[in-house]
Design an enzyme around this catalytic site. Structure first.
Site, PDB file in Angstrom:
ATOM      1  N   HIS A   1     112.006  33.409  45.635  1.00 32.17           N
ATOM      2  CA  HIS A   1     113.245  34.175  45.726  1.00 32.17           C
ATOM      3  C   HIS A   1     114.309  33.392  46.490  1.00 32.17           C
ATOM      4  O   HIS A   1     113.988  32.628  47.407  1.00 32.17           O
ATOM      5  CB  HIS A   1     113.011  35.503  46.440  1.00 32.17           C
ATOM      6  CG  HIS A   1     111.941  36.349  45.823  1.00 32.17           C
ATOM      7  ND1 HIS A   1     111.960  36.719  44.499  1.00 32.17           N
ATOM      8  CD2 HIS A   1     110.812  36.893  46.346  1.00 32.17           C
ATOM      9  CE1 HIS A   1     110.891  37.459  44.236  1.00 32.17           C
ATOM     10  NE2 HIS A   1     110.173  37.567  45.335  1.00 32.17           N
TER      11      HIS A   1
ATOM     12  N   GLU B   1     110.891  39.306  51.887  1.00 27.74           N
ATOM     13  CA  GLU B   1     110.032  40.478  51.752  1.00 27.74           C
ATOM     14  C   GLU B   1     108.783  40.335  52.607  1.00 27.74           C
ATOM     15  O   GLU B   1     108.531  39.283  53.200  1.00 27.74           O
ATOM     16  CB  GLU B   1     109.634  40.671  50.281  1.00 27.74           C
ATOM     17  CG  GLU B   1     108.853  39.507  49.691  1.00 27.74           C
ATOM     18  CD  GLU B   1     108.707  39.593  48.178  1.00 27.74           C
ATOM     19  OE1 GLU B   1     109.300  40.488  47.550  1.00 27.74           O
ATOM     20  OE2 GLU B   1     108.000  38.749  47.608  1.00 27.74           O
TER      21      GLU B   1
ATOM     22  N   HIS C   1     105.177  32.079  45.904  1.00 27.71           N
ATOM     23  CA  HIS C   1     104.121  33.074  46.112  1.00 27.71           C
ATOM     24  C   HIS C   1     103.767  33.763  44.801  1.00 27.71           C
ATOM     25  O   HIS C   1     104.520  33.707  43.820  1.00 27.71           O
ATOM     26  CB  HIS C   1     104.579  34.130  47.135  1.00 27.71           C
ATOM     27  CG  HIS C   1     105.796  34.893  46.688  1.00 27.71           C
ATOM     28  ND1 HIS C   1     107.073  34.391  46.806  1.00 27.71           N
ATOM     29  CD2 HIS C   1     105.939  36.106  46.104  1.00 27.71           C
ATOM     30  CE1 HIS C   1     107.943  35.264  46.333  1.00 27.71           C
ATOM     31  NE2 HIS C   1     107.276  36.311  45.890  1.00 27.71           N
TER      32      HIS C   1
ATOM     33  N   ARG D   1     110.970  32.685  38.227  1.00 29.36           N
ATOM     34  CA  ARG D   1     109.598  32.377  37.832  1.00 29.36           C
ATOM     35  C   ARG D   1     109.429  30.876  37.621  1.00 29.36           C
ATOM     36  O   ARG D   1     110.177  30.263  36.858  1.00 29.36           O
ATOM     37  CB  ARG D   1     109.224  33.099  36.531  1.00 29.36           C
ATOM     38  CG  ARG D   1     109.184  34.602  36.623  1.00 29.36           C
ATOM     39  CD  ARG D   1     108.548  35.207  35.369  1.00 29.36           C
ATOM     40  NE  ARG D   1     108.885  36.613  35.265  1.00 29.36           N
ATOM     41  CZ  ARG D   1     109.819  37.102  34.456  1.00 29.36           C
ATOM     42  NH1 ARG D   1     110.484  36.294  33.668  1.00 29.36           N
ATOM     43  NH2 ARG D   1     110.074  38.392  34.425  1.00 29.36           N
TER      44      ARG D   1
END
Length: 324
Positions: free
Chosen positions: A104, A121, A179, A199
């Site tokens: 991200h 996150e 991740h 991605r």
């Protein structure tokens, strides 16, 4: 209309995902047909805005709450300074299959869509099957050139760290950290209010429409923190009843784990709303003007102006606030 502050519970927005399943039904949640990978429990985003289920504000979206009560109810720190929205997005994830290998961006990335935030996150593992694992960061010495070569040669998995997981593990995932959740885990996710994912690799599998899902290799290579972004993991079994254990700290959220075994007197502050995620067990949430039963899988937004509240019963709770 003047409404006294009270704990808000929202109807989840369920999202079908190629990697999803039916595990969220185990929390008593109502799922539509299909492979449900994400329950957006508290959301104020164009791709998912949750609506209140309880009390005087039932039927109103979190965007309407923000517009009508936000400055008072969300707290002095309770807004994104970039787009004015509620700053966090709270999800439950059912990983029945492996998620894509992804990364991200930060708020500063020039490639972000207009009005979109970056995405830092954290994960709290609610349940994990024996042998479950995640992908969490790069192996030592992997730089952009090494990653580009691995992608070109079809061996990206050789560059990634795999980590075994079990229920109670917590992972902090700052923007820039490569991740992927893998099959066999159910996760509570507290994140910036963003739906931007790049991605790197998706196992060459078709999506829900039968076509290969889009990859975002160039954006991914641009935003990866090759020297590390400060990702941290911890076991949380050291949590003591009646005390908060800090399990993730970022500029955007602070998340703590608490064990409720006896009535616990707590209070909100003027700086931030409080989000409570019931990770397991059941009990009661009581405040000045009411109380209600709560159980695993339920999430609540407590306005900053709520003041004193009490948790009781036997349960594990995650508490999230915006740092002052």
């Amino acid at each position: 209309m003047t409404v006294k502050p009270y704990p808000l519970q929202f109807k989840p927005e369920m999202k079908e995902r190629i990697w999803g399943g039916r595990a969220l039904e185990g929390f008593g949640l109502e799922l539509p047909e299909g492979s449900i990978g994400e329950g957006w429990m508290i959301g104020d985003h164009p791709n998912g805005t949750t609506k209140v289920m309880n009390g005087e504000l039932a039927g109103k979206g979190l965007d309407e709450i923000r517009e009508g009560y936000g400055r008072e109810w969300f707290g002095t720190k309770g807004f994104s300074e970039i787009n004015g929205r509620f700053p966090l997005l709270i999800k439950l994830l059912d990983c029945n299959d492996d998620l894509s290998v992804q990364v991200h961006p930060t708020d500063a990335y020039e490639g972000l869509p207009a009005g979109e935030l970056g995405k830092t996150e954290m994960w709290y593992i609610l349940d994990a099957k024996p042998g479950a694992k995640i992908i969490y960061g790069l192996k030592d010495g992997v730089d952009r050139a090494a990653m580009e070569a691995a992608i070109a040669e079809g061996r990206i998995m050789d560059t990634l760290q795999e980590v075994p997981v079990e229920a109670g593990d917590a992972f902090y995932i700052p923007a820039g950290t490569v991740h992927a959740l893998c099959s066999g885990v159910v996760v509570a996710e507290i994140q910036q209010n963003s739906d931007t994912t790049y991605r790197l690799y998706d196992y060459d599998r078709p999506g829900l429409d039968g076509k290969l899902r889009e990859l975002h290799v160039e954006d991914s290579l641009n935003v990866i923190a090759y020297e590390g972004a400060g990702a941290q993991r911890m076991k949380t079994d050291g949590a003591v009843a009646g005390q908060w254990l800090n399990i993730a700290t970022s500029p955007y959220f602070v998340v703590e784990k608490g064990i409720v075994a006896a009535p616990w007197q707590l209070a909100t502050s003027a700086e931030s709303f409080v989000i409570l995620v019931v990770a397991d067990g059941e009990g009661r949430l009581k405040w000045a003007d009411g109380e209600q039963p709560v159980k695993a899988g339920e999430c609540f937004l407590l306005p900053a102006t709520l003041g004193d509240y009490e948790l009781s019963g036997g349960m594990t709770v995650l508490r999230s606030v915006v740092p002052a």
